[in-house]
Write an enzyme that holds these catalytic residues in place. Structure first.
Site, PDB file in Angstrom:
ATOM      1  N   GLY A 654      39.367  44.267  53.839  1.00 60.89           N
ATOM      2  CA  GLY A 654      39.603  44.078  52.422  1.00 60.89           C
ATOM      3  C   GLY A 654      38.698  43.022  51.822  1.00 60.89           C
ATOM      4  CB  VAL A 661      40.279  39.950  54.384  1.00 62.14           C
ATOM      5  CG1 VAL A 661      41.351  39.748  55.447  1.00 62.14           C
ATOM      6  CG2 VAL A 661      40.546  39.041  53.187  1.00 62.14           C
ATOM      7  CG  ASP A 779      48.516  35.598  42.357  1.00 61.38           C
ATOM      8  OD1 ASP A 779      49.049  36.277  41.462  1.00 61.38           O
ATOM      9  OD2 ASP A 779      47.491  35.959  42.958  1.00 61.38           O
TER      10      ASP A 779
END
Length: 961
Positions: A654, A661, A779
């Site tokens: 990702g 990542v 978040d």
């Protein structure tokens, strides 16, 4: 003449036929207009295109015996559009019009006032705005519901001309210009229900309301009403419910309220009322009395103890004195009891649990003396028991510490003595145990390990002695353990190293002896204290190097192993015999580290020669590895070379806003996730952008490195250099919650979703309440909630987390806006001030995802609408609330899911102060455990007060007021 007699009946028949044909045509035109004006799947049932005139068979349509439409009910059809202005030109016989819980656009359709036969009009929850017209023409109207819209301008006082009204609801229309209740409201002699909550009403309550003797329900809460309560309200002989909370009413409650013999529910909390009359406490049908946060003085009338109907008594935060009525609960089925923050004295009432339904017993912060009654051992239904900050004495009844369902037991700051009973092991649901600042003596029983859900234990400032039981290491959820200022006189048990979630540990000011177990260094909690004991031997080097020597002060027989900063310590160096093992260990570690470094250097030389054709970014990474600053936060079981070797394209899983990542499978069979932040030399980034990334990295490292909690993702270590930064995390096998809910590959049942919700809440509660200073994540969303192999959740991605600087007692800090659309709290979007309540709001959105199976933003919700709006359009009725539940999983868990839905609604209140804290959310979720099925609380909605651990039980529609 004969011809005329034949012709007249014929003409009359012809006229009637023509009239019917015209009406049928008008009715047909209404459906054409509706199909033209609205979008929504439900309208597909109206077969207008085929010219069908069988309107009476359409969904939502009702006709009278002559075939004329008299009822349109399209409530909750999720329609979007503008309602036809001339509805009654098309439907002249219309009596019932229900179009609530839709997405109507624009203003109120003024043409509705031409519906001369209309008896019921419901346009609530329709997002209508603008001003309202003169309502006087609607003389037939019996029920008018325009609640939860955005009307503004002058309030339509013409409603007082609608003398046939029986039901009137303008709840949640706070944009009206300030207005006062008119004296001539008493013209509405048939009115049974008035709901003007949160409508910007000011001034006094007119005495003339006392003439409206048909009233059953009077709700004026959340306004700006002032002055005294008119005694004339005592004339409302049929009144069953009165809600006046959140106003500025003052003075004594009139004794005439004692005439309201049908009154069941009274809530006048958060005002300035000064006296509770005995006559009110004698009401024969009273079930709920809520007067918290007023200025009540004097004693609680003894007559209240004679009630046979009372279930809820909430009088906290007043100035009440004297004794609590002895007979309270003796003949009444009490469910909630909160007298906290008063100046009450005397003894606790012994009969509060007689009804067998008591869930909450809260009398904290008073002057209550005497003993805890033995009868309290029978309070097996208790969820929260708090009597802290009083003057209680004597022993604690064995059964009190064994409440099977209690999540909090708080007896702290009293004068209690005696022993901690072995029955503590039966408190299987207990999360928090507070007994500090008492005179409790004897041993801490090993049976405490049976309370397997304990998260916090505070037994400080007592007279406890003997050993710390090694069985305490079985409390794997334990986050806080405070045993300071006692007389524990054994060695520190090795088993404490099993408490991997421990963040606060204080064993100071005891009589502890022996060595400090070396395996305690595996914990390294955020706060620890072993000072002022009788400990001896070497302090483990990890504590020394970690700068924690102050935690061992006052132990004269402790020493420190030789290390590079020995000259700066206040402890003597350990003798050769005592530190030989330590020195050997250091030598082995040093040799190992040296070999690893040499190996890395040789490996990198060979790797660079072999792979010079790699990209510039990869060259930078490898060539600078020798200059990495490597910092570990946990004991590592992998070779750091593996991380570098495995950072290749095929392992990318990702991309984020700050880097790439990777999933890396290690040679030991484990997997880790590595986040590589963008290089400073990357051409796509300007200097300012890189500064933001550096700050983001520092936040994430500083935050995650110090955290040890089962529901926070673990940061193993990080590599930092001029050119590249790597963060190495534990890898979560089942990805993130977003994919689990919306990816279609798995179907999580409700117990699994509930456990995810509880785990995330516990993680956030730890961030908000157990760290100093606390941390706001900023978040929270389903993509930042990762799932392990057993689908247990862990909160991740602290790149934009913000440590609160608690200045002036405030829990906010001004910062740049961060977060994700659909999850952002409304106040954060316009004020840029992050608070813990912003995280609570975002968590509420995640709860709604878990409950409904829907995404935070979907096209079905309407343009610029989100899941919170969609849920609000449904929950006004029981059926509507059930309708929002994810039908793929609800099954037999509907009631349990509804409990969590209520929590989600509370978390997403528009006003931050109305949202619960995360500690409160955790407790509410524990009480909603689907595996416990607590039938006695199914019908209640529980709302907590943020100042202290208090409660309020009220209806869903008022939860956020």
């Amino acid at each position: 003449m004969a011809n005329h007699s034949i012709l007249c009946p014929f003409l009359l028949l012809l006229f009637c036929y023509c009239c019917q044909a015209t009406t049928a045509g008008n009715q047909s035109q209404f459906f054409v207009e509706m199909k033209k004006s609205f979008t929504g799947d439900m309208l597909s049932n109206w077969d207008v295109a085929n010219g069908s005139n069988s309107f009476c068979n359409y969904a939502g349509v009702g006709c009278n015996s002559q075939g004329y439409i008299e009822k349109i009910d399209i409530s909750g059809w999720s329609l979007s559009g503008q309602f036809p202005e001339d509805v009654c030109r098309y439907l002249p016989f219309l009596r019932i019009l229900r179009v609530d819980h839709n997405n109507l656009l624009g203003r109120f359709p003024n043409g509705i006032t031409n519906c001369s036969l209309l008896e019921e009009l419901n346009m609530s929850f329709d997002l209508l705005g603008g001003t309202l017209p003169d309502l006087s023409p609607l003389q037939s109207l019996k029920s008018l519901d325009l609640s939860s819209n955005f009307f503004q301008g002058k309030f339509p006082l013409s409603f007082t001309n609608l003398t046939n009204l029986e039901f009137l609801n303008f709840n949640e229309n706070g944009k009206f210009d300030p207005w006062e209740l008119p004296e001539n409201i008493s013209r509405l002699t048939k009115l049974r229900v008035i709901i003007f909550s949160t409508c910007n009403v000011q001034g006094k309550i007119p005495a003339s309301i006392g003439n409206m003797t048909s009233l059953v329900d009077l709700e004026l809460s959340g306004n700006y009403l002032t002055g005294k309560l008119p005694p004339e309200l005592g004339n409302l002989k049929n009144l069953q419910q009165i809600e006046l909370y959140y106003n500025a009413l003052e003075g004594e409650i009139p004794v005439e309220f004692g005439n309201l013999t049908e009154l069941r529910d009274i809530d006048m909390s958060v005002n300035k009322l000064t006296k509770l009359p005995e006559s009110l406490c004698r009401l024969p049908k009273l079930t709920a009395l809520q007067l918290y946060n007023n200025s009540l003085t004097g004693e609680i009338p003894a007559a209240l103890g004679n009630s046979t109907t009372l279930t809820l008594l909430s009088l906290y935060e007043n100035f009440l004195t004297g004794k609590i009525p002895e007979n309270l609960g003796r003949s009444a089925p009490l469910v909630g009891f909160d007298l906290s923050e008063n100046q009450l004295s005397g003894e606790l009432p012994p009969y509060v649990c007689n009804g067998g339904k008591l869930l909450y017993f809260l009398v904290l912060e008073n002057k209550i003396s005497g003993q805890i009654p033995e009868s309290y051992s029978r309070c097996s239904s208790i969820l929260r028991f708090r009597v802290n900050y009083n003057q209680l004495e004597g022993r604690i009844p064995d059964g009190v510490l064994a409440f099977p369902h209690a999540s909090i037991i708080d007896l702290s700051n009293n004068r209690l003595n005696g022993l901690i009973a072995r029955t503590i092991g039966n408190a299987k649901n207990l999360s928090e145990l507070f007994l500090q600042n008492n005179r409790i003596s004897g041993f801490l029983p090993a049976e405490i390990s049976g309370a397997i859900n304990l998260v916090k234990i505070d037994l400080s400032n007592n007279l406890l002695s003997g050993p710390i039981p090694p069985e305490i290491g079985n409390l794997r959820q334990l986050n806080l353990l405070l045993l300071q200022h006692n007389k524990f006189n054994s060695s520190i048990p090795q088993s404490l190293s099993s408490l991997q979630l421990l963040n606060v540990l204080d064993l100071s000011n005891n009589l502890l002896t022996g060595n400090i177990p070396g395996n305690l260094s595996e914990l390294l909690p955020n706060s620890m204290n072993f000072s002022n004991n009788l400990l001896s031997g070497p302090i483990p080097l990890s504590f020394v190097m970690g700068g924690l020597l102050e935690s061992f002060a006052g132990n004269p027989d402790l020493c420190v192993p030789p290390h590079k900063n020995t000259s700066t310590t206040k402890f003597p160096l350990c003798s050769r015999d005592s530190n030989r093992k330590t020195i050997n260990c250091l030598w082995v570690i040093g040799l190992s580290v040296g070999l690893v470094i040499v190996g890395i250097v040789l490996f990198l030389r060979r790797w660079l020669r072999k792979d010079r054709a790699r990209t510039e970014n990869d060259d930078t990474l490898s060539s600078s590895f020798c200059s990495y600053d490597v910092k570990s936060f946990h004991r590592l079981s992998f070779d750091q070379r593996e991380i570098i070797e495995s950072m290749i394209d095929k392992n990318i899983v990702g991309y984020g806003g700050s880097g790439t990542v990777y999933k890396i499978e290690l040679s030991n069979g484990e997997s880790v996730a590595v986040k590589k932040l963008w290089s400073r030399k990357a051409k796509d980034f300007a200097t300012d952008d890189q500064l933001v990334l550096d700050k983001e990295l520092k936040n994430e490292v500083d935050t995650l490195g110090s955290i040890r909690h089962k529901n926070i993702v673990k940061l193993y270590c990080y590599f930092s250099s001029l050119d590249c930064n790597l963060l190495v995390y534990e890898y979560m096998l089942n990805g993130n919650l977003w994919d689990a809910l919306h990816g279609g590959k798995v179907l999580l049942d409700w117990p699994a979703r509930y456990q995810i919700a509880l785990g995330v809440a516990q993680g956030l509660a730890y961030l908000h309440h157990d760290l100093m200073p606390p941390i706001i994540h900023r978040d929270i969303k389903s993509t930042n909630i990762l799932l392990d192999i057993n689908y247990q959740p862990k909160v991740a991605d602290f790149g934009i987390a913000k440590v609160l600087q608690a200045r002036g007692g405030k829990d906010s800090t001004t910062t740049v806006i961060a977060g994700t659309y659909g999850y952002l709290a409304p106040e954060y979007a316009y004020s840029s001030k992050a608070t813990t309540k912003c995280d609570v709001y975002s968590f509420g959105v995640v709860l709604m995802e878990l409950i409904t199976g829907k995404k935070p933003v979907e096209a079905d919700f309407g343009e610029n609408k989100n899941i919170i709006y969609w849920v609000s359009t449904k929950v006004d009725t029981k059926e509507g609330a059930y309708d929002v539940l994810d039908k793929k999983i609800s099954g037999s868990f509907k009631d349990e899911m509804i409990k969590v839905l209520r929590i989600a609604i509370g978390c997403t209140c528009k006003t931050p102060a109305s949202r619960p804290s995360m500690n409160e959310v955790v407790q509410l979720l524990i009480e909603a455990d689907p595996c416990r099925r607590f039938g006695s609380c199914k019908s209640f909605n529980i709302k907590t007060n943020n100042k202290v651990d208090t409660f309020n039980i009220t209806k869903p529609k008022e939860q956020c007021q």
